[in-house]
Every structure is written in C-alpha cells, then in structure tokens.
Scaffold this motif. Structure first.
Motif, PDB file in Angstrom:
ATOM      1  N   UNK A   1      -2.582 -24.325  -7.707  1.00 32.96           N
ATOM      2  CA  UNK A   1      -3.519 -23.220  -7.479  1.00 32.96           C
ATOM      3  C   UNK A   1      -3.646 -22.910  -5.988  1.00 32.96           C
ATOM      4  N   UNK A   2      -3.680 -23.949  -5.170  1.00 41.02           N
ATOM      5  CA  UNK A   2      -3.774 -23.756  -3.721  1.00 41.02           C
ATOM      6  C   UNK A   2      -2.515 -23.046  -3.206  1.00 41.02           C
ATOM      7  N   UNK A   3      -1.369 -23.508  -3.682  1.00 44.68           N
ATOM      8  CA  UNK A   3      -0.104 -22.880  -3.275  1.00 44.68           C
ATOM      9  C   UNK A   3      -0.028 -21.432  -3.752  1.00 44.68           C
ATOM     10  N   UNK A   4      -0.540 -21.171  -4.964  1.00 50.66           N
ATOM     11  CA  UNK A   4      -0.504 -19.818  -5.495  1.00 50.66           C
ATOM     12  C   UNK A   4      -1.404 -18.882  -4.699  1.00 50.66           C
ATOM     13  N   UNK A   5      -2.550 -19.375  -4.251  1.00 50.02           N
ATOM     14  CA  UNK A   5      -3.449 -18.557  -3.434  1.00 50.02           C
ATOM     15  C   UNK A   5      -2.741 -18.123  -2.147  1.00 50.02           C
ATOM     16  N   UNK A   6      -2.028 -19.066  -1.523  1.00 46.78           N
ATOM     17  CA  UNK A   6      -1.275 -18.757  -0.314  1.00 46.78           C
ATOM     18  C   UNK A   6      -0.128 -17.792  -0.617  1.00 46.78           C
TER      19      UNK A   6
ATOM     20  N   UNK B   1       0.634 -13.667   0.732  1.00 44.23           N
ATOM     21  CA  UNK B   1       1.869 -13.163   1.345  1.00 44.23           C
ATOM     22  C   UNK B   1       2.574 -12.136   0.478  1.00 44.23           C
ATOM     23  N   UNK B   2       2.437 -12.282  -0.865  1.00 44.35           N
ATOM     24  CA  UNK B   2       3.165 -11.402  -1.794  1.00 44.35           C
ATOM     25  C   UNK B   2       2.196 -10.844  -2.848  1.00 44.35           C
ATOM     26  N   UNK B   3       1.272  -9.987  -2.443  1.00 43.86           N
ATOM     27  CA  UNK B   3       0.215  -9.522  -3.360  1.00 43.86           C
ATOM     28  C   UNK B   3       0.722  -8.630  -4.483  1.00 43.86           C
ATOM     29  N   UNK B   4       1.950  -8.166  -4.408  1.00 40.19           N
ATOM     30  CA  UNK B   4       2.472  -7.231  -5.403  1.00 40.19           C
ATOM     31  C   UNK B   4       3.101  -7.930  -6.604  1.00 40.19           C
ATOM     32  N   UNK B   5       3.087  -9.244  -6.638  1.00 41.21           N
ATOM     33  CA  UNK B   5       3.718  -9.997  -7.718  1.00 41.21           C
ATOM     34  C   UNK B   5       2.744 -10.115  -8.890  1.00 41.21           C
ATOM     35  N   UNK B   6       2.892  -9.229  -9.877  1.00 47.02           N
ATOM     36  CA  UNK B   6       1.955  -9.193 -11.006  1.00 47.02           C
ATOM     37  C   UNK B   6       2.026 -10.476 -11.836  1.00 47.02           C
ATOM     38  N   UNK B   7       3.230 -11.021 -12.009  1.00 46.93           N
ATOM     39  CA  UNK B   7       3.370 -12.259 -12.784  1.00 46.93           C
ATOM     40  C   UNK B   7       2.629 -13.407 -12.109  1.00 46.93           C
TER      41      UNK B   7
ATOM     42  N   UNK C   1       0.871  -1.187   0.000  1.00 51.67           N
ATOM     43  CA  UNK C   1       0.000   0.000   0.000  1.00 51.67           C
ATOM     44  C   UNK C   1       0.906   1.235   0.000  1.00 51.67           C
ATOM     45  N   UNK C   2       1.464   1.524  -1.162  1.00 51.81           N
ATOM     46  CA  UNK C   2       2.555   2.485  -1.241  1.00 51.81           C
ATOM     47  C   UNK C   2       2.118   3.923  -0.981  1.00 51.81           C
ATOM     48  N   UNK C   3       0.903   4.277  -1.374  1.00 50.40           N
ATOM     49  CA  UNK C   3       0.441   5.634  -1.119  1.00 50.40           C
ATOM     50  C   UNK C   3       0.325   5.888   0.382  1.00 50.40           C
ATOM     51  N   UNK C   4      -0.274   4.916   1.087  1.00 47.95           N
ATOM     52  CA  UNK C   4      -0.391   5.040   2.542  1.00 47.95           C
ATOM     53  C   UNK C   4       0.991   5.009   3.196  1.00 47.95           C
ATOM     54  N   UNK C   5       1.892   4.221   2.635  1.00 44.73           N
ATOM     55  CA  UNK C   5       3.251   4.147   3.180  1.00 44.73           C
ATOM     56  C   UNK C   5       3.951   5.497   3.043  1.00 44.73           C
ATOM     57  N   UNK C   6       3.869   6.094   1.856  1.00 43.12           N
ATOM     58  CA  UNK C   6       4.512   7.386   1.634  1.00 43.12           C
ATOM     59  C   UNK C   6       3.942   8.436   2.580  1.00 43.12           C
ATOM     60  N   UNK C   7       2.641   8.427   2.766  1.00 40.04           N
ATOM     61  CA  UNK C   7       2.010   9.386   3.679  1.00 40.04           C
ATOM     62  C   UNK C   7       2.531   9.211   5.099  1.00 40.04           C
TER      63      UNK C   7
ATOM     64  N   UNK D   1      10.298 -16.274  -0.857  1.00 42.79           N
ATOM     65  CA  UNK D   1       9.378 -15.931  -1.939  1.00 42.79           C
ATOM     66  C   UNK D   1       9.778 -16.625  -3.232  1.00 42.79           C
ATOM     67  N   UNK D   2      11.049 -16.565  -3.577  1.00 46.28           N
ATOM     68  CA  UNK D   2      11.525 -17.200  -4.807  1.00 46.28           C
ATOM     69  C   UNK D   2      11.300 -18.705  -4.774  1.00 46.28           C
TER      70      UNK D   2
END
Length: 349
Positions: free
Chosen positions: A323-328, A332-338, A77-83, A303-304
């Motif tokens: 799919x189950x592993x990816x959901x988990x 933990x890492x919601x910013x990973x667009x790939x 949440x980068x906007x809130x972080x910057x604030x 993460x890797x």
C-alpha cells in the motif's frame, strides 16, 4: 497475451514514446531550458514554475506553451495540455517547422486521451497534408481510425508499411493494434507477407521476431537461438519470452540469468526474470529481480518495474508495504486506472 506484447501500453503512450524529447531549448530562453530539464526529471510542478517565469521574462511564447503542454501531459491534465499546445501552434509565424510538427503529434495524443478522436485525427491530417510521406502520422492516424472505420485504418496502415517496408518495429506495432481490435488475421497477413519477402534486412533475429508474433514459437526459437549471440539484449529478451510461451520457464530463466552475468544494466531483462519467478511462485526472488531493475539508472521501464514490485509484495502477503509503495506509485503515475483500483483494495487489507 501480455507476455507476448512488445511493451504496448496504449496508443497515447506510443505517441509520446515516439516523440517526447526534452530539447528545443536555448540559452536565449533560460527559464524554458530549466523547465524542460524539470520535465526530463518528471518534476512537473517545478517545470510549470519555470514556464511561468519565462512568460514574465518575455521568453519565446511558442516554446513556453509547448513546455506547459508537456508538463500538463505528464500530470495527465489533458485538457490543459491540449489548450497549451493550441496556444503554442497559434504563436507560430505561419510557416510550419519541426516544432509545429511535433506539437501536432502532442496535441493529437492529448485529444485522444480526452476522447476527442475526430480532433486527434485532424491533427494527423494536418501533418500528412504538409508531409505526405510522414509514415508515423499514417500509423497513428490508423490507430485512432480503427475504432470507427476499419477500411480507412487499414489504408493508413498499408501506407505506413509501404513507406517503411523494412521497419519491423512499426510492422509489429501495427499488428498489435489490429490484434487489440479483433483483427488478428489481418495482422498475421502482414507478418506472413514480410516473411515471404526477399529483403536483406530480414536477419535470423527479424525472422524470429515475425514468427514470434505469429505465435509460431518453434520457428521463433530456432531463429532466435541463432541470433542470441550477435543481436544483444533484444534477441535474448525475445528468446526468453519464446521459451515462456512454450511453458519452459526454467530455460527462460537460464537465458535471462546468462545475460545478467555479462550485463547488469538492462531493466527489461530483470523484469522478465521477475515475471518468470512470479509464474513459479518464487515471490522473494521475483521481488529481488524487480528491485534490481528499479535500481538501474536512466531507466525507461521504471513504471512497469514499480508496479510489478507492488504485485510481488502482495503475493508475499506484505499488504501494508504494498500500500505504501502504491501510494508513491500513484503520485508519479496518477493516470493508471488499474493501479487506482488496486490501491482501494490494498487499503482494505
């Protein structure tokens, strides 16, 4: 080229890897301390609850807002972080100290993630104005400037290198930034200049590293073979990757397995072993290697390894499990667009 990179996953990640440290708490601010401990455990929601309590209890607001900023960064949440970081900086007494410097770095990272590159650069300007020999700031500012002004970026890189001539980690990171932006030849010139130098810090291992990033794998192999018994896991990892680059996955695997026989605590070695097994289509063995790495405590490659575990499951045709592993993973890492795109694919299988 991913196998050749030194763990590069983007500028903001490098910023935080260089700077994130849980400390700065004290017994005078118990809720802040608990919040920082929660951040170290990646439990950002709990951290925010502690920081809310710290505000109610009248604890140090600068430390509270710093902690909130770190938690919001962890939640992407980068906007809130910057604030939050701006509030923390505004809560100071006007005399910059160590906490102000690190918060300017955090603020720069948040602004970069928001696409606010000019604001990110201004944070580095502020650091450099007060600390003209702060080479990390020059390196990071150059890494932002390179998108718009190569000459200014190169001047910053030159300055960073001049302030740390024997810091080969920094040199290689700069070369990777240059490579990512299409300036490989400039990076190669930096590496060749370092190889031509007379520095006593240029050991067989360091020479091997520089040749490796020049893609001169024959020379890299020769120097790294000399260094593998004295330089530990770093030399072993790079030697293995050199054999990978030469196409000799069997020998690379023998290098990694030879290290694991002596030391089972290095997640990077298990990750490289798993990637080699993936190349050989030995997906069961790759999965076992990634999982062995995941099970190592205090793991900075988690993460890797988790992402690669999912990839191995896919190759094995275990799409439901993947799919189950990816959901988990995404929790933990919601910013990973790939990973988000891959999750959409997995849900259709």
């Amino acid at each position: 080229m991913e196998g050749r990179r030194r763990g590069w996953v983007g500028l903001a990640a490098v910023m935080l890897a260089c700077l994130l440290a849980g400390g700065c708490g004290s017994s005078r601010n118990p809720s802040v301390d608990e919040g920082m401990s929660a951040i170290e455990a990646l439990d950002y929601e709990t951290a925010l609850q502690h920081f809310d309590k710290a505000i109610l209890d009248g604890e140090d607001l600068r430390m509270v807002y710093r902690g909130i900023g770190l938690a919001r960064m962890g939640m992407t949440q980068y906007e809130a972080a910057a604030e939050a970081f701006e509030k923390a900086l505004d809560s100071g007494n006007g005399r910059p100290d160590e906490m102000d410097y690190d918060m300017n770095y955090y603020l720069a990272a948040a602004c970069y993630k928001l696409g606010q590159k000019e604001k990110s650069i201004r944070s580095y300007d502020a650091i450099i104005a007060l600390r003209p020999k702060e080479r990390l700031a020059y390196y990071l500012r150059g890494s932002v400037l390179i998108d718009s002004d190569f000459e200014k970026a190169k001047a910053d890189f030159d300055k960073a290198i001049s302030l740390g001539r024997e810091d080969y980690d920094q040199l290689i990171d700069i070369c990777l930034v240059l490579e990512q932006h299409g300036y490989e030849e400039v990076g190669a010139e930096y590496l060749q200049t370092a190889l031509a130098g007379e520095s006593k810090a240029l050991t067989d291992y360091q020479r091997g590293r520089l040749y490796y990033y020049l893609e001169d794998y024959e020379n890299a192999r020769n120097y790294l073979e000399k260094a593998k018994n004295t330089e530990g896991s770093e030399a072993v990892l790079l030697l293995g990757q050199t054999y990978e680059a030469l196409g000799d996955y069997n020998y690379a695997i023998s290098v990694y397995n030879g290290y694991i026989e002596k030391d089972q605590t290095n997640p990077q070695v298990y990750n490289r072993l798993g990637l080699c097994k993936m190349e050989q289509k030995a997906y069961d063995e790759a999965l076992a290697a990634f999982q062995a790495g995941i099970n190592i405590e205090n793991n900075d490659l988690l993460q890797t390894l988790k992402f690669n575990e999912i990839a191995a499951c896919e190759r094995l045709g275990e799409f439901r499990r993947a799919a189950v592993l990816m959901e988990s993973y995404l929790a933990a890492y919601p910013d990973d667009a790939a990973a988000q795109r891959e999750y959409i694919f997995l849900k259709t299988r």
